[in-house]
Scaffold this motif. Structure first.
Motif, PDB file in Angstrom:
ATOM      1  N   ALA A   1      31.454  48.135  38.777  1.00 37.67           N
ATOM      2  CA  ALA A   1      30.455  46.859  38.352  1.00 37.67           C
ATOM      3  C   ALA A   1      30.520  45.769  37.997  1.00 37.67           C
ATOM      4  CB  ALA A   1      29.797  48.164  37.175  1.00 37.67           C
ATOM      5  N   PRO A   2      29.993  44.631  38.655  1.00 42.17           N
ATOM      6  CA  PRO A   2      30.225  43.313  37.966  1.00 42.17           C
ATOM      7  C   PRO A   2      30.445  42.600  37.109  1.00 42.17           C
ATOM      8  CG  PRO A   2      27.663  43.967  38.369  1.00 42.17           C
ATOM      9  CD  PRO A   2      28.224  45.031  38.418  1.00 42.17           C
ATOM     10  N   VAL A   3      30.898  42.171  36.527  1.00 41.28           N
ATOM     11  CA  VAL A   3      31.309  41.024  35.234  1.00 41.28           C
ATOM     12  C   VAL A   3      29.978  40.733  34.942  1.00 41.28           C
ATOM     13  CG1 VAL A   3      32.499  39.702  34.248  1.00 41.28           C
ATOM     14  CG2 VAL A   3      33.770  41.399  35.817  1.00 41.28           C
ATOM     15  N   VAL A   4      29.648  40.826  33.316  1.00 39.04           N
ATOM     16  CA  VAL A   4      28.548  40.395  33.112  1.00 39.04           C
ATOM     17  C   VAL A   4      28.293  39.836  31.273  1.00 39.04           C
ATOM     18  CG1 VAL A   4      27.204  42.058  34.716  1.00 39.04           C
ATOM     19  CG2 VAL A   4      27.470  42.427  32.047  1.00 39.04           C
ATOM     20  N   ALA A   5      27.674  38.688  31.096  1.00 37.95           N
ATOM     21  CA  ALA A   5      27.572  38.329  30.040  1.00 37.95           C
ATOM     22  C   ALA A   5      26.540  38.291  29.630  1.00 37.95           C
ATOM     23  CB  ALA A   5      27.734  36.915  30.362  1.00 37.95           C
ATOM     24  N   ILE A   6      26.164  38.361  28.478  1.00 37.86           N
ATOM     25  CA  ILE A   6      25.050  38.981  27.687  1.00 37.86           C
ATOM     26  C   ILE A   6      24.583  38.114  26.099  1.00 37.86           C
ATOM     27  CG2 ILE A   6      23.618  40.766  26.490  1.00 37.86           C
ATOM     28  CD1 ILE A   6      25.629  43.000  28.053  1.00 37.86           C
ATOM     29  N   THR A   7      23.830  37.985  25.725  1.00 37.63           N
ATOM     30  CA  THR A   7      23.258  37.654  24.977  1.00 37.63           C
ATOM     31  C   THR A   7      21.926  38.082  24.076  1.00 37.63           C
ATOM     32  OG1 THR A   7      22.231  35.863  23.570  1.00 37.63           O
ATOM     33  CG2 THR A   7      21.657  35.562  26.141  1.00 37.63           C
ATOM     34  N   GLU A   8      21.879  38.360  23.309  1.00 40.34           N
ATOM     35  CA  GLU A   8      20.829  38.888  22.151  1.00 40.34           C
ATOM     36  C   GLU A   8      19.768  37.739  21.738  1.00 40.34           C
ATOM     37  OE1 GLU A   8      21.928  42.851  20.510  1.00 40.34           O
ATOM     38  OE2 GLU A   8      22.354  44.305  23.221  1.00 40.34           O
ATOM     39  N   GLN A   9      20.100  37.210  21.554  1.00 42.99           N
ATOM     40  CA  GLN A   9      19.996  35.723  20.840  1.00 42.99           C
ATOM     41  C   GLN A   9      18.996  34.697  21.326  1.00 42.99           C
ATOM     42  OE1 GLN A   9      21.337  35.966  17.727  1.00 42.99           O
ATOM     43  NE2 GLN A   9      22.730  37.250  17.986  1.00 42.99           N
ATOM     44  N   ALA A  10      18.142  35.556  22.462  1.00 38.00           N
ATOM     45  CA  ALA A  10      17.229  34.516  22.971  1.00 38.00           C
ATOM     46  C   ALA A  10      15.811  34.533  21.608  1.00 38.00           C
ATOM     47  CB  ALA A  10      16.804  35.448  24.678  1.00 38.00           C
ATOM     48  N   PRO A  11      14.870  34.405  22.730  1.00 40.17           N
ATOM     49  CA  PRO A  11      14.502  33.896  21.445  1.00 40.17           C
ATOM     50  C   PRO A  11      12.823  34.946  21.769  1.00 40.17           C
ATOM     51  CG  PRO A  11      14.606  31.195  21.661  1.00 40.17           C
ATOM     52  CD  PRO A  11      15.255  32.992  22.793  1.00 40.17           C
ATOM     53  N   GLY A  12      12.094  35.700  20.487  1.00 32.23           N
ATOM     54  CA  GLY A  12      11.665  36.893  21.497  1.00 32.23           C
ATOM     55  C   GLY A  12      12.209  38.139  21.304  1.00 32.23           C
ATOM     56  N   GLY A  13      13.251  38.331  21.062  1.00 38.53           N
ATOM     57  CA  GLY A  13      13.862  39.796  21.575  1.00 38.53           C
ATOM     58  C   GLY A  13      14.677  39.870  22.822  1.00 38.53           C
ATOM     59  N   ASP A  14      14.213  38.655  23.705  1.00 43.72           N
ATOM     60  CA  ASP A  14      15.044  39.701  24.759  1.00 43.72           C
ATOM     61  C   ASP A  14      16.218  39.475  24.897  1.00 43.72           C
ATOM     62  OD1 ASP A  14      11.844  39.403  25.783  1.00 43.72           O
ATOM     63  OD2 ASP A  14      12.868  37.228  27.247  1.00 43.72           O
ATOM     64  N   THR A  15      16.875  40.518  25.359  1.00 46.02           N
ATOM     65  CA  THR A  15      18.288  40.641  26.579  1.00 46.02           C
ATOM     66  C   THR A  15      18.358  39.760  27.217  1.00 46.02           C
ATOM     67  OG1 THR A  15      18.688  42.262  24.239  1.00 46.02           O
ATOM     68  CG2 THR A  15      20.131  42.344  26.293  1.00 46.02           C
ATOM     69  N   VAL A  16      18.978  39.034  27.937  1.00 44.10           N
ATOM     70  CA  VAL A  16      19.435  38.286  28.583  1.00 44.10           C
ATOM     71  C   VAL A  16      20.755  38.274  29.049  1.00 44.10           C
ATOM     72  CG1 VAL A  16      19.624  36.089  29.674  1.00 44.10           C
ATOM     73  CG2 VAL A  16      17.885  36.042  28.428  1.00 44.10           C
ATOM     74  N   TRP A  17      21.191  38.584  30.252  1.00 46.74           N
ATOM     75  CA  TRP A  17      22.251  39.005  30.848  1.00 46.74           C
ATOM     76  C   TRP A  17      22.389  38.239  31.717  1.00 46.74           C
ATOM     77  CZ3 TRP A  17      23.782  42.263  34.769  1.00 46.74           C
ATOM     78  CH2 TRP A  17      22.255  43.218  35.363  1.00 46.74           C
ATOM     79  N   SER A  18      23.459  37.449  32.456  1.00 49.18           N
ATOM     80  CA  SER A  18      24.207  36.916  34.172  1.00 49.18           C
ATOM     81  C   SER A  18      24.931  37.683  34.596  1.00 49.18           C
ATOM     82  CB  SER A  18      23.688  35.727  33.181  1.00 49.18           C
ATOM     83  OG  SER A  18      25.178  35.077  34.416  1.00 49.18           O
ATOM     84  N   ARG A  19      25.227  37.840  35.716  1.00 48.38           N
ATOM     85  CA  ARG A  19      26.287  38.558  36.525  1.00 48.38           C
ATOM     86  C   ARG A  19      27.166  37.033  37.009  1.00 48.38           C
ATOM     87  NH1 ARG A  19      27.493  37.501  41.861  1.00 48.38           N
ATOM     88  NH2 ARG A  19      28.657  38.527  42.706  1.00 48.38           N
TER      89      ARG A  19
END
Length: 227
Positions: free
Chosen positions: A138-156
């Protein structure tokens, strides 16, 4: 008239007190200097080494190997950080960077890890740690749940590696070139420097350079991988 013995005792007490005060001041100053030194070499957002700390620590570690060929330099960054900052704000972007730092440290235990600036990271790993990282499914990912609107943003996290051959700056340039190929293609966990594919100052022009590859535009920003 004061007893001479009392005067002598008082003088001795003053000398001891002065010595104690001097020692306390020295210890305090030493601690403050140590803290200032650590802060000067530490990234405030992630707690990792900063660029200055990386240069000192990586330089010391590579020099101590005596030219041994069992080290790899890895450069990494988060795909799509600018998009995250533009859409969700810099707080979400900072959260993504902080999580990337934690994810890279966890994925390469024992490696020297530093934040060079922005979302750019550097790692110095033994061949054993490097091979374990490359073997990940699996790739290494970074995740944030601090995005406005409740979105969970993740980045490879895109990564490129180059074997250390005695020149740290050169290994970093090669790893950087490989990272941009990994960023553009998304091939595997990381790309290892290839003089025939990566942008680099080589005698022969690479057959296919990173800058010749089309940019990936098929991945949306929110709630999935950003790229």
């Amino acid at each position: 008239m004061m007893d001479p013995a009392m005067i002598t005792g008082f003088a001795a007490g003053v000398a001891v007190s002065s010595s104690a005060v001097g020692l306390t001041a020295w210890v305090t100053a030493h601690r403050l200097l140590g803290r200032a030194e650590r802060e000067a070499h530490t990234d405030a957002l992630t707690g990792l080494l900063n660029r200055r700390g990386w240069e000192r620590a990586a330089g010391a570690r590579t020099n101590s190997t005596g030219g041994a060929q069992d080290l790899y330099v890895i450069l990494a960054d988060c795909n799509g950080l600018k998009q995250v900052n533009d859409v969700y704000g810099h707080e979400a972007g900072d959260e993504l960077i902080a999580d990337a730092a934690a994810a890279l440290s966890a994925a390469a235990p024992g490696a020297l890890v530093a934040r060079l600036g922005g979302d750019e990271f550097a790692l110095l790993a033994t061949s054993r740690v490097f091979e374990a990282l490359r073997a990940r499914r699996a790739p290494v990912v970074a995740i944030t749940e601090q995005a406005p609107g409740g979105d969970t943003v993740w980045s490879r996290i895109a990564m490129g590696a180059a074997r250390f051959d005695g020149d740290l700056s050169e290994a970093m340039r090669r790893a950087d070139a490989a990272m941009y190929r990994n960023k553009a293609t998304g091939d595997g966990i990381l790309c290892v420097f290839d003089p025939y594919a990566d942008d680099h100052a080589t005698a022969d022009r690479p057959a296919l350079r990173t800058r010749d590859l089309p940019a990936r535009t098929d991945v949306p920003v929110h709630q999935v991988e950003v790229a």
